[in-house]
Design an enzyme around this catalytic site. Structure first.
Site, PDB file in Angstrom:
ATOM      1  N   GLU A 151      20.418   5.340 -32.607  1.00 41.97           N
ATOM      2  CA  GLU A 151      21.063   4.787 -32.506  1.00 41.97           C
ATOM      3  C   GLU A 151      21.782   5.651 -33.454  1.00 41.97           C
ATOM      4  OE1 GLU A 151      22.311   3.123 -30.683  1.00 41.97           O
ATOM      5  OE2 GLU A 151      23.996   2.244 -32.078  1.00 41.97           O
ATOM      6  N   ASP A 152      21.419   5.821 -35.051  1.00 39.20           N
ATOM      7  CA  ASP A 152      22.653   6.159 -36.282  1.00 39.20           C
ATOM      8  C   ASP A 152      21.995   7.752 -36.537  1.00 39.20           C
ATOM      9  OD1 ASP A 152      23.113   3.396 -36.406  1.00 39.20           O
ATOM     10  OD2 ASP A 152      21.426   3.363 -37.726  1.00 39.20           O
TER      11      ASP A 152
END
Ligand code: MN
Length: 744
Positions: free
Chosen positions: A80-81
């Site tokens: 996700e990051d």
């Protein structure tokens, strides 16, 4: 050493303490990978980002989950990051870990906030359905727990949002999975942000009251331990205050004061086996006064999520009521960690009786499936497959719709409103245009494209859609909007079903009295109404034909009974003898008949040609001795003369007949022409008939709205040969595709 490595070393010590054989090389590699990828990212608290995944891995380790879960916890925010990918994680840490991280990422991307109450249950179900593997849910719960523990660094708005979401989605899921400890902490943390005033009120009140009861918990604990030691029961006693949210709820929703709450304090007595539970219960009731109606045996009858314990409330000498929960160590593990307890204590679960409430059925199945498998195998096969008959998708506004599994954009459109479905021209799923057949997946965001000039649903949609709701609404539309078309399609469906049943549509529609009776039987006022009902699918053509056939049979029976009655009446009045039936193969020689038909065994009897098949000389024929109307002549291929359909009691009435050598000049017969409708069609038919010099008694042509036409003819011909010639001629008329004899 930097903070990140310091925290990691601590985690590794804890992992090794819990499981000395842990593969720390692999766990450390996951840490280094995540640390490198998150790099200089910071959390709102100002700490390096990596501190968060380490903390989540700590919680996972406390739950004693398997190693893949710990590795996945460290990597859970990488996809996700950071620029990390599923493939890279699969290559470095195996496909299992990659699947877990991917699963957590999917749940992270979902938005759960600000929904109406009725939506919440769907959201929770979608959450679980999306996870597929229960470990994904556990990692996500631990992730949320750590975020809630560090929520003070977020903005006010974010705090409220996250707290609400936690209270409505995460805590109930923890409860459903039987994870009480996690649930309580999530609830207390949420409450602190949702109602800070209420939270601190309860906290203060509790402090006041516990100050009054100073030393109560410690004293009582020692007191109980002492007595049980005397009885020779091996046990551990824990005393505590109930968690704030449970007290808050009792005070605010049940309007109770703190003094009215009997179970501010709860003591747990944990013992070795089930018999010891009941021994302890006896001792406790002997030491203190039990409160009436507060004893609950959750060992005999476990709660639906698998919870087991004996509960009782008693009052001590100080007059303070308190709850005592008595359970074995196995039950304790299940109570605290729920589903997660299975990685901890495999033993002892197999024989537990568990609840069967539908929502928890799958938990029970999980527990059952654990029998006879080793823990690793159990983890591998642990798939969360509840709600497999439903799919949950979002509207563009973020509402959740629950649809049957395999549902398509058509189902979705009609689940919103029939007007949306009827004016649908396209659909977008997650921003991309898709076909109407595309099956929707959990978490999809579905958008329906509509147009005022849309032509409405097509009949194929009824086959594509999965929900009855959509199918019914489409049917409604056809019923209203396409009457003409329904009549045309309904008529042709009905006609072919009738043919199947050996009946002809024209024979039925020609007799208006009969028609009225039959229409009543299918509850339609008019023929068009019947066609329309079949056309839009409100009435099955098969059923309608079956009912008509039933009715025809019944009417036929009535008619014969009536005729027989009349014949007897007539005979009685004239003094003649009545012969109800005649043997079909008589020794008497065939005689000449004035009708052109010779009936074996019957001299000069009355003969009539049946209307259903209108035989002409040359047709193989058979006779039926009617009661009162002489012999009726059918073609041998007439459905009404089919030997398979004859009634056994009438077998004697069927007689051999043949054509005389010099029959009469003309026989009436009927034929039906099916053609593509066009101007001048009827004229061409009439011209053709005149060209072959055949006598026409009747001609009726009907146009259908769908562009076809039916022409019924009644002709007088000499014989089959002449008739064949006529049919041949008619078949050559442009547009005519079928010419057939009635009843054949
Ligand atoms: Mn996270």
């Amino acid at each position: 050493m930097d903070l990140a490595h310091e925290r990691y070393e601590e985690l590794e010590r804890h992992i090794l303490a819990a499981n000395p054989g842990a593969d720390v090389e692999r766990i450390r590699a996951a840490f280094e990978y995540a640390n490198n990828h998150h790099g200089p990212q910071l959390r709102k608290s100002g700490e390096p980002y990596i501190i968060h995944p380490i903390a989540v891995a700590e919680i996972i380790n406390e739950l004693d989950l398997d190693q893949d879960s710990i590795v996945s916890a460290l990597l859970h925010d990488c996809i996700e990051d950071t620029d990390s990918t599923h493939d890279e994680i699969a290559r470095l840490f195996g496909p299992q870990v990659a699947e877990l991280v991917e699963g957590v990422t999917k749940l992270t991307r979902m938005q759960y906030t600000s929904r109406e109450d009725e939506q919440m249950e769907n959201l929770r179900k979608m959450f679980m359905a999306m996870a597929k593997d229960v470990r994904v849910i556990l990692i996500k719960l631990c992730d949320r727990l750590h975020n809630m523990r560090t929520l003070q660094y977020q903005s006010d708005l974010k705090q409220k949002e996250k707290a609400l979401e936690t209270m409505e989605v995460y805590a109930p899921i923890a409860h459903r999975l039987g994870m009480q400890k996690l649930k309580w902490e999530l609830e207390d943390l949420s409450l602190e942000y949702l109602d800070p005033v209420g939270y601190h009120d309860v906290q203060e009140e509790l402090e006041k009251i516990t100050a009054l009861h100073a030393g109560f918990v410690d004293n009582m604990q020692a007191h109980i331990e002492e007595r049980l030691a005397e009885e020779g029961v091996q046990c551990k006693v824990y005393g505590r205050l109930k968690h704030i949210y449970s007290i808050y709820r009792k005070m605010y929703s049940q309007g109770k004061t703190l003094n009215e709450i009997f179970d501010l304090y709860a003591f747990r007595v944990i013992v070795e086996d089930i018999p010891a539970c009941y021994t302890v219960l006896g001792c406790v009731h002997d030491m203190f006064k039990p409160v009436l109606g507060r004893f609950k045996d959750y060992i005999g009858t476990p709660k639906p999520n698998g919870y087991q314990s004996l509960h009782t409330t008693v009052v001590g000498r100080e007059g303070i009521p308190f709850e005592v929960q008595i359970r074995t160590w196995d039950m304790h593990q299940t109570a605290e960690y729920g589903v997660a307890a299975h990685w901890k204590y495999k033993q002892g679960m197999a024989n537990q009786k568990l609840g069967t409430e539908r929502d928890f059925e799958w938990v029970r199945k999980l527990l059952e499936s654990q029998q006879d498998t080793d823990p690793d195998e159990f983890v591998r096969t642990l798939r969360v497959d509840m709600f497999s008959d439903e799919v949950f998708v979002f509207t563009p506004n973020g509402d959740v719709k629950s649809l049957p599994a395999g549902a398509t954009p058509i189902d979705f459109a009609y689940s919103i409103h029939s007007a949306i479905g009827n004016s649908m021209t396209g659909a977008r799923v997650n921003g991309r245009i898709v076909t109407f057949e595309t099956p929707l997946k959990n978490g999809d965001i579905v958008e329906i494209i509509t147009s005022k000039s849309a032509r409405g649903p097509s009949r194929d949609w009824m086959k594509i859609c999965k929900s009855n709701e959509a199918r019914n609404k489409i049917r409604q539309w056809f019923k209203k909007e396409r009457r003409e078309e329904n009549i045309a399609t309904g008529r042709s469906m009905f006609e072919s079903e009738l043919k199947h049943a050996g009946l002809s549509l024209s024979a039925i529609t020609a007799n208006s009295d009969l028609l009225d009776l039959l229409l009543k039987r299918v509850r339609c006022g008019q023929l068009d109404e019947l066609y329309a009902a079949i056309g839009y699918g409100g009435l099955s053509a098969q059923k309608a034909a079956a009912r008509i056939k039933e009715e025809m049979t019944r009417l036929g029976r009535l008619e014969r009974q009536r005729a027989e009655q009349e014949a007897i009446q007539a005979a009685v009045s004239t003094g003649e003898t009545v012969y109800p039936s005649t043997p079909k193969d008589s020794i008497l020689a065939p005689r000449r008949s004035s009708s052109g038909i010779i009936v074996s065994g019957l001299d000069n009897c009355m003969v009539k040609f049946s209307k259903c098949c209108t035989p002409v000389p040359g047709d193989p024929v058979v006779g039926f001795i009617t009661k009162g109307y002489g012999v009726s002549i059918h073609r041998q291929d007439c459905p009404n003369a089919d030997p398979a359909r004859r009634k056994p009691e009438e077998e004697g009435r069927w007689v051999k007949v043949s054509w005389a050598e010099t029959p009469d000049a003309a026989y009436r017969t009927s034929i039906e022409i099916s053609a593509k409708d066009r101007d001048g069609l009827a004229l061409d038919v009439a011209m053709a008939l005149s060209a072959v010099k055949v006598k026409v008694n009747n001609l009726s042509a009907r146009s259908q709205p769908d562009g076809y036409a039916t022409i019924n003819l009644e002709l007088a011909v000499r014989d089959q040969k002449e008739l064949k010639g006529v049919i041949n001629k008619l078949s050559q008329i442009p547009g005519v595709f079928l010419v057939r004899r009635a009843g054949g």
